[in-house]
Design a protein around this motif. Sequence first.
Motif, mmCIF file in Angstrom:
data_model
loop_
_atom_site.group_PDB
_atom_site.id
_atom_site.type_symbol
_atom_site.label_atom_id
_atom_site.label_comp_id
_atom_site.label_asym_id
_atom_site.label_seq_id
_atom_site.Cartn_x
_atom_site.Cartn_y
_atom_site.Cartn_z
ATOM 1 N N ILE A 265 76.332 106.045 14.334
ATOM 2 C CA ILE A 265 75.023 105.403 14.397
ATOM 3 C C ILE A 265 74.652 105.098 15.837
ATOM 4 O O ILE A 265 75.427 104.491 16.577
ATOM 5 N N TYR B 246 75.632 97.876 7.612
ATOM 6 C CA TYR B 246 74.648 98.845 7.131
ATOM 7 C C TYR B 246 74.764 98.949 5.611
ATOM 8 O O TYR B 246 75.811 98.653 5.025
ATOM 9 N N GLY C 23 68.940 105.658 10.600
ATOM 10 C CA GLY C 23 69.067 104.232 10.345
ATOM 11 C C GLY C 23 67.753 103.508 10.590
ATOM 12 O O GLY C 23 66.951 103.917 11.438
ATOM 13 N N VAL D 262 66.405 99.512 11.232
ATOM 14 C CA VAL D 262 66.786 98.119 11.466
ATOM 15 C C VAL D 262 65.900 97.216 10.615
ATOM 16 O O VAL D 262 64.673 97.214 10.754
ATOM 17 N N ILE E 23 71.237 97.234 9.110
ATOM 18 C CA ILE E 23 70.730 98.594 9.169
ATOM 19 C C ILE E 23 70.778 99.208 7.782
ATOM 20 O O ILE E 23 71.778 99.052 7.057
ATOM 21 N N ARG F 96 61.959 100.746 15.262
ATOM 22 C CA ARG F 96 63.111 100.213 14.518
ATOM 23 C C ARG F 96 64.005 101.339 13.977
ATOM 24 O O ARG F 96 64.933 101.085 13.210
#
Length: 737
Positions: A595, A604, A620, A622, A628, A648
């Motif tokens: 990531i 995550y 990913g 955020v 995540i 993001r």
Amino acid sequence: MTEHFEFSIEERDQALALYTELKEKIAPSLEDDDEGRIRSHLLHAIEQNQVKRDTFGLNPIVSSLQTALLLIDEIGLRRDAVLAILLNPSVEAGFLTIDEVGTTYGIAVGRILHGLQRIQELYQKNPVIESENFRNLLLSFAEDMRVILIMIADRVNLMRQIRDTDREEAKRRVSEEAAYLYAPLAHKLGLYKLKSELEDLSLKYLEPDAYYHIKEKLNATKQARDKYIEQFIAPIEEKLRNAGLKFHMKGRTKSIHSIWQKMKKQKCAFEGVYDLFAIRIIIDCPIEKEKQQCWQTFAIITDMYTSNPKRMRDWLSVPKSNGYESLHITVLGPEKKWVEVQIRTERMDDIAERGVAAHWRYKGVKSSEGGMDEWLNGIRQMLENASGMEAMDQFKMDLYDDEIYVFTPKGDLLKFPKGATVLDMAYHIHSKVGSACTGARINNKVVTFRQELHSGDQVEILTSSTQYPKQEWLSIVKTARAKAKIRLALKETQQKEALLVKEMLERKFKNRKIEQDESLMMRTMKKLGYKEASDFYRDIAHETLDVQTVFDKYLELQQGEKVITGDNIARSAEEFVLEDFKGQPTVQNDDVLVIGQDLKGVDYQLAKCCNPIYGDQVFGFVTISGGIKIHRCDCPNAPEMRRRFGYRIVRAKWSGKGSSQYAITLRVIGNDDLGIVNNLTSIISKDEKLVLRGINIDSNDGLFRGTLTIMINDNTRLEALIKKLRTVKGVKQVERI
């Protein structure tokens, strides 16, 4: 029509003779100067030729004198009613005003004339006179009951005068009104004699063949009928005298109209109507001996003639609700003929004949509703005796006013409670008319749908295709019928709006490639402050809620979900070797994610909207909480997230061997063949690396649709499974959800 203004010599002589007779009969009830003023008025009208002839060429002053005499002789009215009928021709011709009449002759006379004027205004609206509602409207519009009595007497007089007229169409119209309107009114008021005359003359003018056929038959059988009556009553008279009773007897032949109605009802010839007449025995005795002497008479007659018990009517022990008292029996007389005998006292006969008890309740004339019957009964009581006649002259209608009657443009009459509005009438006509109502034209004046209706209004409903019902309409209408229809219309409108808005949202979600989840949408509604979905869709439809606000809240909730997949443990980024999104893998462990550039110690989760598994192209995102979420690159929500929240987005890529298991869902559609489900599950069970976690199958019309939830290691194995499932016979479609 040619207008004639001059009196002929014959008409002058006739008017003088009628006036002389009228003056003698009305003199006791007149006030000082009444006779001089009215004589002067009539002479002036005659000399100045003020009054024109009517449709039939009749002289209205002569007609008014004839009607005034009929009012006195048949009904018993006096000063105010007589003066009003004599002055009415000049008022109608415009040579005299109602205010002038009120000043000269008193308020009561002016009120009667005002009532007559309002009735004429009603007729100008071309009403459907056969309507029971019109009779009730007529009564409410008259203001003074004497107006109705004048109208009945005037129509009887008119029917007498138009026998030889050549104005056939006008004659037919007048006769129909007499049958449908005035005869029932006379019947309700117990004016039986006038009612019968109106019906007989109507039949004579409308169906002359039937009238003269029955009349000739009655004349032909009169001698035999009189002889039979004499033969029948002779022994009864002797027995009653011997018993010491004081009485007199009379025969009552049915009216021609009644005989014709019975012939039509029984579908028989004149000879088939056996009860053409009745014998009436009227006893003169004190009130305390009435029942005793009536029953004594009954016993004497039934001893002489065999009675028919099925035709016995005892309204002596228990009088009718309208006060009618009498004993009716049918006996087998000479020559084996059935004869009806009515036994009553002078008092009972006077009540029945004068109309206080009236026959209208039990002769099939439909009564009006509510307080009208009670009110009419009070009028009949006022007609019962001489003191009642005097009271009638001072009587002002106290008609119940909780109902109103309004006209449609075609002349139909509709009844509503007092306070009803245009909107009530619109919904009375039809639900679609009500829902599209924008207002009305009342008496040629445009008004809103809030306008209150009044008796006699002629109302034309105005509609618009863009109009629709609103919640506040419930406070405008008066009738329960309209309220119920508005509630139903509002419900239907809300359902249509909700369906359209729902389709619009689905389309917009699809255009933005956002997969819409029903449960998440319900959560979105609640977060936006809505308890009911109908309110949510209504506000979107009315643009009080912005669609963009819905999108924002939906995505916010979607990204904030706590979704655990695989082994149901939120993994730390420390487990992964970081790598550039485009760079080379630095795989160290089985089944890991690389990531971003240097994100360590960040939790995550795998996104529920696209359920990524090992091997999928992912990225990913955020979340608000700082964690995540991992999405597939082809996630339905990916374009919207990249467009609105590009800052993001973080890179992510699978590394390792893919040893963890992930829950994925497959949608399967196919023919509902025998064993097809077993074939599908068999393929899955044969692969020891696959675990079937759930299956949901729905079959309809020979097709099945279902979902399979499977635990699987990576997308390579998933693609192989999908290929195998598609080879099963009958399977039409397999796709990952």
